[in-house]
Scaffold this active site. Structure first.
Site, short mmCIF file in Angstrom:
data_model
loop_
_atom_site.label_atom_id
_atom_site.label_comp_id
_atom_site.label_asym_id
_atom_site.label_seq_id
_atom_site.Cartn_x
_atom_site.Cartn_y
_atom_site.Cartn_z
N GLU A 100 0.81 -1.22 0.00
CA GLU A 100 0.00 0.00 0.00
C GLU A 100 0.85 1.27 0.00
OE1 GLU A 100 -2.98 -0.26 3.13
OE2 GLU A 100 -3.92 -2.01 2.20
N ARG A 152 1.66 1.99 4.61
CA ARG A 152 1.47 2.94 3.52
C ARG A 152 2.67 3.87 3.31
NH1 ARG A 152 -3.46 1.51 5.14
NH2 ARG A 152 -3.71 3.07 6.76
N GLY A 212 -7.38 -0.51 15.02
CA GLY A 212 -7.74 -1.46 16.09
C GLY A 212 -9.19 -1.41 16.50
N ALA A 213 -10.00 -0.55 15.84
CA ALA A 213 -11.38 -0.36 16.30
C ALA A 213 -12.27 -1.59 16.06
CB ALA A 213 -12.01 0.87 15.62
N GLU A 214 -11.84 -2.50 15.18
CA GLU A 214 -12.62 -3.73 15.02
C GLU A 214 -12.44 -4.62 16.26
OE1 GLU A 214 -11.65 -2.14 12.15
OE2 GLU A 214 -13.80 -2.04 11.73
N ASN A 292 -14.84 3.63 12.81
CA ASN A 292 -16.04 3.06 13.44
C ASN A 292 -15.88 2.91 14.95
OD1 ASN A 292 -14.14 0.81 12.33
ND2 ASN A 292 -15.23 -0.13 14.04
N ASP A 337 -19.60 0.61 10.06
CA ASP A 337 -18.16 0.68 9.79
C ASP A 337 -17.86 1.73 8.73
OD1 ASP A 337 -15.43 0.15 9.91
OD2 ASP A 337 -15.54 -1.49 8.44
N LYS A 364 -15.96 6.49 3.23
CA LYS A 364 -16.68 5.26 2.90
C LYS A 364 -18.16 5.49 2.65
CE LYS A 364 -14.13 1.66 5.47
NZ LYS A 364 -14.34 0.69 6.59
N ASN A 425 -12.11 3.89 -0.06
CA ASN A 425 -11.45 3.50 1.17
C ASN A 425 -10.16 4.33 1.33
OD1 ASN A 425 -10.19 1.68 3.26
ND2 ASN A 425 -12.06 0.52 2.88
N HIS A 628 27.81 -10.54 -22.20
CA HIS A 628 27.46 -9.71 -23.36
C HIS A 628 26.66 -8.47 -22.99
CE1 HIS A 628 29.06 -12.36 -26.49
NE2 HIS A 628 28.65 -13.37 -25.74
N MET A 665 34.24 -17.38 -25.69
CA MET A 665 32.90 -17.94 -25.87
C MET A 665 32.91 -19.44 -25.58
SD MET A 665 29.74 -17.40 -26.52
CE MET A 665 28.49 -18.68 -26.46
CA CA Z 1 -13.19 0.27 10.35
#
Ligand code: CA
Length: 695
Positions: A100, A152, A212-214, A292, A337, A364, A425, A628, A665
């Protein structure tokens, strides 16, 4: 698609070979050009003034500039010549999960990140690695990341590279040597905070939020001293225990919008600021968006309702103290969410004949918001997604959404659009002041939401209160699609759109050359005209692209770079969307330029070469290139095969097999079959033609 993928793999391989090869003789000088001393000098110059004014050739912060517009004034590559753009180098990250990151570039040095928060410093001209730093995140922390072990990118300031890690540490790394300068834990041990977002710099402080909100945490954004790593301020996004004093007046007020503290105190109320962070030097304010609540189901976290400030909100805080100046709540009492964490872009727009300093966000929820950033006043909000079922519109009197009935799934399952993946998103959008348009990686898809009748809080894991088996339906029945949407933020309406087969496509970047760049989940990197959305150039890539592209200039050459690596949240449930298009997991930073502008040894052949030539190209670089020359260009006394005389061409295959006694060669028949030798010859012939055509 398969053949195209193969071709690009070969090209990628050979660009790497070219890089490896050049580290031998001639490029020793180039490598020396980026010594630790040089890196120190280059990165030491990045101070507040440099960040504020930037330089057209550099890309100094995640979204390119303090306005976070992802707009570049570089115009060597334009709508007229982008069709000629070719891959110049590629850097394999050695990973196969979501990439990302947007690379940063300063005076020829690139800093980027890959999975598990690993940082790479590269020569931006060649892709050669200068150093890498692995923060060695204990792998069990992968479980703490809702949405893949992604990152990211970094921030740069006064000789240091700053990166947040999946285990919620913030690191300062010496930009010259890749050695750790300091690190801090941004969260208490035993909590399930993660960092995937790129830090930002504001007046000698490095800013970082978290996710971490989930799971169930209390969201916050922190500012640390860039020199020492000492915490300067921390602003919480949701209230703490209401039986005790809150940390600020803003939180005292916020606490009044929550009910049933027993419920949300069990696990933390959520509201994490996991992506957007915009420092506005003009007003000395920092803007960020919050996500969320925990649980997603409002009645489980705040029985009896309430707005639940500052969930799903945009906040403006004082950059020196963290004091909340104003807030705008995108989704009061969020039940879906609907994170408002998406990028916050600053601009001056003429609205009703008046210049307004605004911020813009396409979160979102499916509505595009334009807010006066001095006052926090909502100036306009219009639906940018094709379909939005949860609300009819935004009431401009109250600034609140007008919700549709039945969408809070109080009793039974509801099909809600946008889904939890959002109409947009984290994938960066861009704003081009010349066209006045915002380029949004928009997506369409519905989600099936149903309360989990057996929900019980389980600390340390997902606590969203949703019957997750419903996600099966989401993947199976509502695959979703995506668009590159050009949105006029003044008129609040679409200017043009390009339809994509899937959702979860890459971020965008726009330039003064009237271009917009975007990668897709079905494995393409594409350039469009910024004014009309006409497709002007496309290259196949191995893995789906989700990251945002960027551009930079070195020694008069404009480059365009993007990370390719399918993953992130949607890959967890919708991975098939990309794979069905023929893409594979993978990780690579790809860099393109106009062949007429790059040194011949660096310019690659046409990525769309036919299968035979692509195979020959790989065979050549495995068996012949080390003597080469990479790209069939000899940089030494060994014959340049492009210039072989016609008689030798006739016996090419025999020479490969038997060698030429008395010369260097050697007979290669042991390793190279007759058919393979023919493929190598085809490739060499193609390179002969390339040379005649100036490639
Ligand atoms: Ca979320």
């Amino acid at each position: 698609m398969k053949r195209a993928s193969y071709a690009i793999a070969a090209v990628a391989g050979f660009a790497v070979a070219a890089v490896g090869f050049s580290s031998g003789a001639g490029a020793a000088d180039k490598a020396a050009g980026l010594s630790a001393e040089k890196l120190k000098e280059i990165t030491g110059k990045i101070d507040d003034a440099a960040l504020k004014t930037g330089a057209p050739g550099n890309w100094l912060t995640y979204n390119g500039s303090p306005s976070e517009q992802r707009f570049s004034t570089l115009d060597q590559i334009t709508d007229k010549n982008v069709g000629e753009m070719k891959l110049v180098w590629s850097f394999p990250t050695g990973t196969n999960r979501g990439l990302e990151a947007t690379p940063l570039v300063v005076d020829g040095v690139m800093y980027t990140t890959a999975n598990w928060s690993v940082v790479h410093a590269l020569d931006a001209k060649t892709g050669k690695e200068l150093w890498s730093y692995d923060p060695k995140v204990p792998k069990e922390h992968g479980h703490d990341a809702c949405c893949d072990v992604v990152n990211r990118g970094v921030a740069l300031y006064k000789g240091k590279v700053f990166v947040g890690t999946i285990d919620a540490r913030l690191l300062a790394i010496d930009a010259a040597t890749g050695k750790l300068a300091w690190e801090v834990a941004t969260a208490d041990k035993g909590t399930v905070y993660t960092i995937t977002g790129a830090p930002r710099i504001a007046n000698g402080k490095v800013l970082i939020g978290n996710g971490g909100a989930e799971y169930g945490v209390r969201g916050y954004v922190s500012a640390y001293d860039t020199e020492t790593g000492k915490l300067v301020w921390r602003v919480f996004t949701v209230p703490g225990d209401p039986s005790k004093p809150q940390e600020s007046k803003a939180l005292e007020d916020a606490a009044k919008t929550w009910k049933g503290a027993d419920e949300w105190l069990k696990r933390g109320a959520g509201g994490t600021a996991w992506d957007s962070l915009t420092y506005d030097p003009e007003l000395n304010q920092v803007y960020f968006g919050t996500g969320n609540g925990t649980a997603w189901v409002q009645e489980m976290r705040s029985p009896g309702g309430g707005d639940n400030l500052f969930l799903s909100s945009i906040l403006a805080v004082d950059a020196d103290s963290g004091e909340v100046k104003w807030h705008y709540q995108v989704v009061p009492g969020d039940n879906w969410d609907f994170d408002a964490c998406a990028q916050i872009t600053l601009a001056t727009l003429k609205i009703d004949g008046k210049d307004r300093k605004v911020l813009m966000q396409a979160p979102k929820s499916g509505f595009f918001y334009v807010i006066d950033r001095e006052t926090g006043k909502l100036l306009s909000a219009k639906q940018y997604a094709d379909k939005v079922t949860w609300a009819k519109a935004i009431d401009m009197k109250t600034g609140k959404p007008i919700e549709n009935a039945g969408q809070r799934y109080e009793k039974e399952m509801a099909i809600v659009q946008p889904s939890a993946f959002g109409a947009h998103n984290w994938h960066p959008m861009s704003f081009n002041p010349k066209t006045g348009l915002v380029y949004i990686p928009e997506q369409e898809g519905a989600g099936a939401l149903k309360k989990d009748p057996d929900f019980k809080v389980k600390p340390g894991t997902w606590n969203i209160g949703i019957d997750l088996t419903q996600f099966k339906g989401l993947n199976r029945d509502t695959k979703g699609t995506g668009k590159l949407l050009a949105w006029d933020p003044v008129k609040q309406k679409a200017a043009w759109a390009v339809q994509h087969p899937n959702l979860w496509n890459g971020g965008t970047m726009t330039t003064a050359g009237n271009l917009v760049f975007q990668g897709t989940s079905d494995g393409r990197f594409v350039a469009y005209s910024a004014d009309k959305g006409k497709k002007l150039w496309e290259a196949p890539v191995e893995s789906g692209i989700i990251a945002g592209p960027m551009t930079y200039e070195i020694d008069g050459v404009q480059y365009v770079s993007v990370s390719s690596g399918w993953g992130g949240a949607f890959a967890l449930v919708g991975g098939g969307a990309s794979a069905a298009s023929g893409t594979k997991p993978g990780g690579v930073v790809l860099t393109y330029a106009l062949p007429s502008k790059v040194p011949a040894a660096m310019a690659s052949a046409d990525p769309a070469v036919s299968g035979d030539i692509a195979k020959g190209e790989v065979l050549y670089h495995h068996n012949c290139g080390l003597c080469h020359g990479a790209n069939a260009i000899s940089g030494s006394g060994v014959p340049d095969l492009r210039h072989s005389n016609p008689d030798l061409q006739k016996v090419f295959v025999q020479i490969v097999e038997k060698g030429i006694p008395g010369t260097g060669m050697a007979p290669l028949g042991k390793w190279v079959s007759e058919d393979e030798a023919k493929l190598i010859q085809k490739y060499v012939q193609k390179r002969t033609e390339d040379e005649k055509a100036g490639r």
